[in-house]
Design a protein around this motif. Sequence first.
Motif, PDB file in Angstrom:
ATOM      1  N   SER A  33       2.662  -3.583   3.975  1.00  0.00           N
ATOM      2  CA  SER A  33       2.031  -4.894   3.822  1.00  0.00           C
ATOM      3  C   SER A  33       1.877  -5.568   5.184  1.00  0.00           C
ATOM      4  CB  SER A  33       2.844  -5.804   2.903  1.00  0.00           C
ATOM      5  OG  SER A  33       2.938  -5.287   1.593  1.00  0.00           O
ATOM      6  N   PHE A  34       0.706  -6.156   5.423  1.00  0.00           N
ATOM      7  CA  PHE A  34       0.478  -6.962   6.630  1.00  0.00           C
ATOM      8  C   PHE A  34      -0.856  -7.672   6.496  1.00  0.00           C
ATOM      9  CE2 PHE A  34      -1.445  -2.872   7.553  1.00  0.00           C
ATOM     10  CZ  PHE A  34      -2.659  -3.202   8.136  1.00  0.00           C
ATOM     11  N   LEU A  64       0.829  -1.206   0.000  1.00  0.00           N
ATOM     12  CA  LEU A  64       0.000   0.000   0.000  1.00  0.00           C
ATOM     13  C   LEU A  64       0.864   1.258   0.000  1.00  0.00           C
ATOM     14  CD1 LEU A  64      -3.131   0.646   0.289  1.00  0.00           C
ATOM     15  CD2 LEU A  64      -2.565   1.262   2.633  1.00  0.00           C
ATOM     16  N   CYS A  65       0.548   2.163  -0.920  1.00  0.00           N
ATOM     17  CA  CYS A  65       1.235   3.454  -1.005  1.00  0.00           C
ATOM     18  C   CYS A  65       0.188   4.560  -1.032  1.00  0.00           C
ATOM     19  CB  CYS A  65       2.097   3.541  -2.267  1.00  0.00           C
ATOM     20  SG  CYS A  65       3.394   2.290  -2.394  1.00  0.00           S
ATOM     21  N   THR A 103      -3.172  -2.754  -2.552  1.00  0.00           N
ATOM     22  CA  THR A 103      -4.560  -3.168  -2.359  1.00  0.00           C
ATOM     23  C   THR A 103      -4.868  -3.428  -0.888  1.00  0.00           C
ATOM     24  OG1 THR A 103      -3.967  -5.500  -2.696  1.00  0.00           O
ATOM     25  CG2 THR A 103      -4.714  -4.248  -4.634  1.00  0.00           C
ATOM     26  N   VAL A 104      -6.158  -3.316  -0.570  1.00  0.00           N
ATOM     27  CA  VAL A 104      -6.700  -3.759   0.713  1.00  0.00           C
ATOM     28  C   VAL A 104      -7.803  -4.760   0.390  1.00  0.00           C
ATOM     29  CG1 VAL A 104      -7.857  -3.108   2.852  1.00  0.00           C
ATOM     30  CG2 VAL A 104      -6.220  -1.527   1.790  1.00  0.00           C
ATOM     31  N   ARG A 156      -7.554   5.142   7.140  1.00  0.00           N
ATOM     32  CA  ARG A 156      -8.515   5.694   6.183  1.00  0.00           C
ATOM     33  C   ARG A 156      -8.498   4.918   4.871  1.00  0.00           C
ATOM     34  NH1 ARG A 156      -6.319  10.937   8.056  1.00  0.00           N
ATOM     35  NH2 ARG A 156      -7.774  11.749   9.625  1.00  0.00           N
ATOM     36  N   CYS A 157      -7.324   4.461   4.470  1.00  0.00           N
ATOM     37  CA  CYS A 157      -7.237   3.607   3.276  1.00  0.00           C
ATOM     38  C   CYS A 157      -7.929   2.269   3.512  1.00  0.00           C
ATOM     39  CB  CYS A 157      -5.783   3.384   2.885  1.00  0.00           C
ATOM     40  SG  CYS A 157      -4.922   4.843   2.233  1.00  0.00           S
ATOM     41  N   MET A 158      -7.743   1.693   4.692  1.00  0.00           N
ATOM     42  CA  MET A 158      -8.364   0.415   5.021  1.00  0.00           C
ATOM     43  C   MET A 158      -9.878   0.512   5.095  1.00  0.00           C
ATOM     44  SD  MET A 158      -5.646  -0.742   7.959  1.00  0.00           S
ATOM     45  CE  MET A 158      -6.715  -2.026   8.607  1.00  0.00           C
ATOM     46  N   LEU A 159     -10.380   1.689   5.472  1.00  0.00           N
ATOM     47  CA  LEU A 159     -11.820   1.904   5.613  1.00  0.00           C
ATOM     48  C   LEU A 159     -12.463   2.368   4.303  1.00  0.00           C
ATOM     49  CD1 LEU A 159     -11.622   3.716   9.055  1.00  0.00           C
ATOM     50  CD2 LEU A 159     -12.726   1.495   8.672  1.00  0.00           C
ATOM     51  N   GLY A 160     -11.659   2.523   3.261  1.00  0.00           N
ATOM     52  CA  GLY A 160     -12.186   2.947   1.982  1.00  0.00           C
ATOM     53  C   GLY A 160     -12.451   4.431   1.873  1.00  0.00           C
TER      54      GLY A 160
END
Length: 257
Positions: free
Chosen positions: A22-23, A8-9, A58-59, A46-50
Motif C-alpha cells: 500500500s502507498f 496489493l497482492c 486495487t490500483v 506491471r500491476c500499476m500499468l494494468g
Amino acid sequence: MSIKVENLCFSYGERQVLDSISFEAGYGRFLSVLGPNGVGKSTLFRCMLGLLRPSAGTVTIEGNDITSMSAAQLSRHIAYIPQSHNPVFNFSVLDMVLMGTTAQLGQFSSPGKAQQELAESSLERLGILHLKDRSYANISGGERQLVLIARAIAQSAKILVMDEPSASLDFGNRIRVMQTVKKLVQDGYAVIQSTHDPDQAYMYSDMVLALYGGKVLARGTPQETINDKVISTLYGVDVEVCSMRCDEVRVCVPKKI
C-alpha cells in the motif's frame, strides 16, 4: 492524490511476490521504490500499468480503479519509461517521441502536425531538440534516456513510472537524467521510480518505499527510511549510513571486516 495502491497482492502460481503493498504518490512528488533484485519492483509496476491483474487489492488513479479503464484511457494518465535500450529498428529521435502521442489518436489515425509540434515541444523542454533528426540508435545512453522521458511527456500523462532510469548510465549522465526528472516533479508530475541505489533515493526522493520479501519493509521520507537497519536488511550487507554536511548528503558505507 494521483495514484493509490491498496493492499496489493500478486502471485506467480503458488509463489507470492507481492503481499499487501500500500502507498500513495501525489502530483509534484517523487517516490522511489527501493529493494534488491527479485523483490517484486517490476511486478508492482506491471500491476500499476494494468499489464498484470493482482490477486487482491486495487490500483486507483484519481479514485478510479484502473481495471475500469481501457488501455487508451489509462495511457492518458500514466506513462512508463524503461531503462535505456538498444532499439531493433533504426527510428529517428523524433519518431521515437511521436510514438508517445498515439494515445491521443484513433485506432487507424497517424500523427499529424499537432502531434509533431507536441513531440518537438517535449524534446525542447528537455534541451535535446537538436537531436530530433538523429538516429536513436546512434546517440549516447544518457541522450536515449532523455528521449524516452520526452516520449512520456508527449504522451501527456502526468504520472511517470520509471524502471531504474539511470542504472546503465555513467556518472555524468546519471546526474543529468536525475536532475531532469526532479525538474519534472517540480513542474507537477508524479514520478515513481525503482532503484537499487539508496544514495540516489535519499538525494532525489520525497518518499521511499522499501520492499523486502514481497512486503513493505519501510515507508516514509528518505530521512525516516534510509538507515543502517533498513539498508542492511534489504541488501544483506552490514552497512553504516553516514550523514555529512548538516544532513544534506547521506551515503551508505560498508563496514570494515
